[in-house]
Design an enzyme around this catalytic site. Structure first.
Site, PDB file in Angstrom:
ATOM      1  N   LYS A  23       5.579   2.340  -2.838  1.00 19.18           N
ATOM      2  CA  LYS A  23       5.478   3.728  -3.299  1.00 19.18           C
ATOM      3  C   LYS A  23       5.959   3.775  -4.728  1.00 19.18           C
ATOM      4  O   LYS A  23       6.692   2.897  -5.177  1.00 19.18           O
ATOM      5  CB  LYS A  23       6.372   4.621  -2.428  1.00 19.18           C
ATOM      6  CG  LYS A  23       6.091   6.093  -2.530  1.00 19.18           C
ATOM      7  CD  LYS A  23       4.793   6.456  -1.824  1.00 19.18           C
ATOM      8  CE  LYS A  23       4.821   7.798  -1.183  1.00 19.18           C
ATOM      9  NZ  LYS A  23       4.115   7.806   0.109  1.00 19.18           N
ATOM     10  N   THR A  81      -5.489  13.054   5.792  1.00 25.11           N
ATOM     11  CA  THR A  81      -4.098  13.214   6.213  1.00 25.11           C
ATOM     12  C   THR A  81      -3.944  14.474   7.072  1.00 25.11           C
ATOM     13  O   THR A  81      -3.373  14.436   8.164  1.00 25.11           O
ATOM     14  CB  THR A  81      -3.152  13.280   4.995  1.00 25.11           C
ATOM     15  OG1 THR A  81      -3.490  12.232   4.099  1.00 25.11           O
ATOM     16  CG2 THR A  81      -1.703  13.145   5.410  1.00 25.11           C
ATOM     17  N   LYS A  91       4.619   2.701   8.412  1.00 25.14           N
ATOM     18  CA  LYS A  91       3.406   3.464   8.696  1.00 25.14           C
ATOM     19  C   LYS A  91       2.182   2.547   8.822  1.00 25.14           C
ATOM     20  O   LYS A  91       1.413   2.654   9.770  1.00 25.14           O
ATOM     21  CB  LYS A  91       3.179   4.468   7.558  1.00 25.14           C
ATOM     22  CG  LYS A  91       2.213   5.580   7.888  1.00 25.14           C
ATOM     23  CD  LYS A  91       1.925   6.477   6.673  1.00 25.14           C
ATOM     24  CE  LYS A  91       3.176   7.139   6.130  1.00 25.14           C
ATOM     25  NZ  LYS A  91       2.864   8.104   5.027  1.00 25.14           N
ATOM     26  N   LYS A 125       0.851  -1.193   0.000  1.00 26.21           N
ATOM     27  CA  LYS A 125       0.000   0.000   0.000  1.00 26.21           C
ATOM     28  C   LYS A 125       0.882   1.237   0.000  1.00 26.21           C
ATOM     29  O   LYS A 125       1.890   1.293   0.721  1.00 26.21           O
ATOM     30  CB  LYS A 125      -0.871  -0.014   1.275  1.00 26.21           C
ATOM     31  CG  LYS A 125      -1.894   1.085   1.334  1.00 26.21           C
ATOM     32  CD  LYS A 125      -3.148   0.739   0.568  1.00 26.21           C
ATOM     33  CE  LYS A 125      -4.088   1.917   0.381  1.00 26.21           C
ATOM     34  NZ  LYS A 125      -3.703   2.778  -0.772  1.00 26.21           N
TER      35      LYS A 125
HETATM   36  N1  GLU Z   1       0.512   9.010   0.033  1.00 24.75           N
HETATM   37  C1  GLU Z   1      -0.027   8.846   1.362  1.00 24.75           C
HETATM   38  C2  GLU Z   1       1.086   8.507   2.328  1.00 24.75           C
HETATM   39  O1  GLU Z   1       2.227   8.770   2.080  1.00 24.75           O
HETATM   40  C3  GLU Z   1      -1.192   7.886   1.400  1.00 24.75           C
HETATM   41  C4  GLU Z   1      -0.884   6.480   1.041  1.00 24.75           C
HETATM   42  C5  GLU Z   1      -2.099   5.576   0.930  1.00 24.75           C
HETATM   43  O2  GLU Z   1      -3.175   6.002   1.288  1.00 24.75           O
HETATM   44  O3  GLU Z   1      -1.913   4.452   0.487  1.00 24.75           O
HETATM   45  O4  GLU Z   1       0.840   8.053   3.409  1.00 24.75           O
END
Ligand code: GLU
Length: 431
Positions: free
Chosen positions: A116, A204, A104, A80
């Site tokens: 990512k 966020t 995370k 994810k």
């Molecule tokens: N880009 C966001 C992060 O860095 C969200 C990632 C997501 O929701 O998968 O946490």
């Protein structure tokens, strides 16, 4: 006249985000005496995809782009993490950011791993039609490397709900008619009305605000009258500022990719947002504040500093000049290891990225569940669930950091890594 030759001194190698995340990982791994085999596994990424793909531009010419997807670890569930469109996207950035996602999601207690990716591109120079074709072609090229139960992208820097809608539509188009609707959760952060979650846009920033609120409650302080600055006025920075302002805090400085503005008497968040919208997305020239030198931004007088843009912004070059007593990391990796050492020495508290900005991926998890279960959740319920989840994590991290007399980042990493270690120990390593 002497014949002098100018020999340029070799520049010291700039530490990258990958060095930082690995150092953060290793120092937590040492603290928890991580199983050496698990350390080997987690020190490197599982899969790295680099794709060069052609797209026809508006002028009829073809341009070739480079896209990345790095899947770091999936011990706890599908990969994810977001996709960013930025000139700084490269393999090392994707690796570092994928690792941060693993910690995370683990820390948040989600059934996910970390990934990512993105495209090395300055999206501001392309038309909407070009960005759509670039996104769709990249999605097509990724093929089965992403999938609703395998690897689930989401928005990140310079990508949004529209980008996610294009990805979902392209991915779903490759499936047979009867399978299509089962694949909606291949991405999260979609538009509300097209599988998206109410409130995912603010998740966020709301989480950033909540972690700041939890911290001030813990210290018997109030946010009323507290001054804060925000670097990056995109989705994260704007929403964090919005919620802080609602609580009575005062926005005194903002920096975006184009410039910096400040006003010690306060900047109205909504006014700045509307100004930016009407000004090609830039805060430069905002009439209620004065322009300032970008290099002095972090030295602004304030209580709370929210870096919500890119990595490696707080470094040894500016950490000594920071006035804030609290740094809330809305961005991923905004403080490098050297900068952090200085902040810690100076008694400045850091709410680490993997906790501070985890509201986004928690919102993504809710969206994924909603799609997977064929449900539609309401905003109130979502924000309440998000708060509950973040509060649990916050309590765990602060308790661990106090018990072990370590900073919050090391505590957060330790908890996150220990959860993954447990999964490996329980199931063993094949063969
Ligand atoms: N880009 C966001 C992060 O860095 C969200 C990632 C997501 O929701 O998968 O946490």
């Amino acid at each position: 006249m002497t014949n002098e030759q100018t020999v340029e001194k070799p520049k010291p190698l700039k530490r990258g985000m990958l060095d930082n995340v690995l150092e953060q990982f290793n120092s937590a791994a040492d603290k928890i005496d991580l199983n050496p085999n698990v350390r080997k596994i987690l020190s490197i990424t599982n899969t790295e995809i680099i794709i060069h793909f052609p797209v026809r531009m508006d002028n009829g010419e073809v341009e070739v782009f480079t896209g990345y997807r790095v899947q770091h670890n999936n011990a706890l569930g599908p990969y994810k993490g977001g996709l960013r469109y930025h000139p700084t996207v490269d393999i090392d950035a994707a690796r570092a950011l994928a690792m941060w996602m693993t910690w995370k999601t683990s820390l948040a207690g989600l059934p996910y791993g970390g990934a990512k990716g993105g495209i090395q591109i300055d999206p501001s120079i392309y038309s909407k039609g070009e960005l759509e074709r670039i996104t769709r072609r990249f999605t097509y090229a990724l093929g089965e490397n992403i999938g609703p139960e395998h690897d689930i992208p989401a928005p990140d820097v310079n990508t949004n709900d529209q980008t996610m809608a294009w990805i979902a539509d392209t991915y779903m188009s490759t499936k047979s008619t009867s399978e299509r609707s089962k694949n909606q959760h291949v991405v999260t952060g979609k538009p509300v009305g097209s599988g998206g979650l109410e409130g995912r846009d603010r998740a966020t920033g709301y989480g950033v605000y909540l972690t700041i609120k939890f911290w001030s409650e813990k210290n018997n302080e109030t946010l009323k009258g507290k001054k804060f600055i925000v670097q990056g006025f995109g989705n994260v920075g704007y929403w964090a500022a919005h919620f802080l302002e609602n609580e009575g805090a005062l926005l005194v400085g903002v920096q975006d990719a184009f410039g910096s503005v400040q006003n010690q008497k306060g900047i109205t968040v909504e006014d700045l947002f509307n100004y930016g919208k009407a000004n090609n997305g830039s805060i430069v020239g905002f009439p209620e504040a004065s322009a300032m030198e970008g290099k002095d931004f972090f030295a602004l007088d304030c209580d709370i500093c929210i870096p919500a843009a890119l990595g490696n912004q707080i470094t040894k070059d500016n950490a000594r000049s920071i006035k804030a007593s609290l740094i809330a990391e809305g961005a991923n990796g905004p403080t490098d290891v050297e900068g952090e050492k200085i902040l810690i020495e100076r008694g400045i508290t850091i709410i680490p990225d993997i906790m501070c900005n985890s509201g986004g991926v928690i919102g993504s998890y809710f969206e994924w569940l909603q799609n997977r279960n064929g449900e539609l959740w309401q905003m109130d319920e979502i924000l309440e669930k998000l708060e509950k989840k973040l509060r649990t994590t916050f309590k765990k991290v602060t308790a661990y950091s106090e018990e072990n007399n370590i900073d919050m980042r090391t505590a957060a990493f330790s908890i996150a890594i220990a959860r993954i270690e447990k999964a490996y120990i329980l199931r063993g390593i094949f063969p």
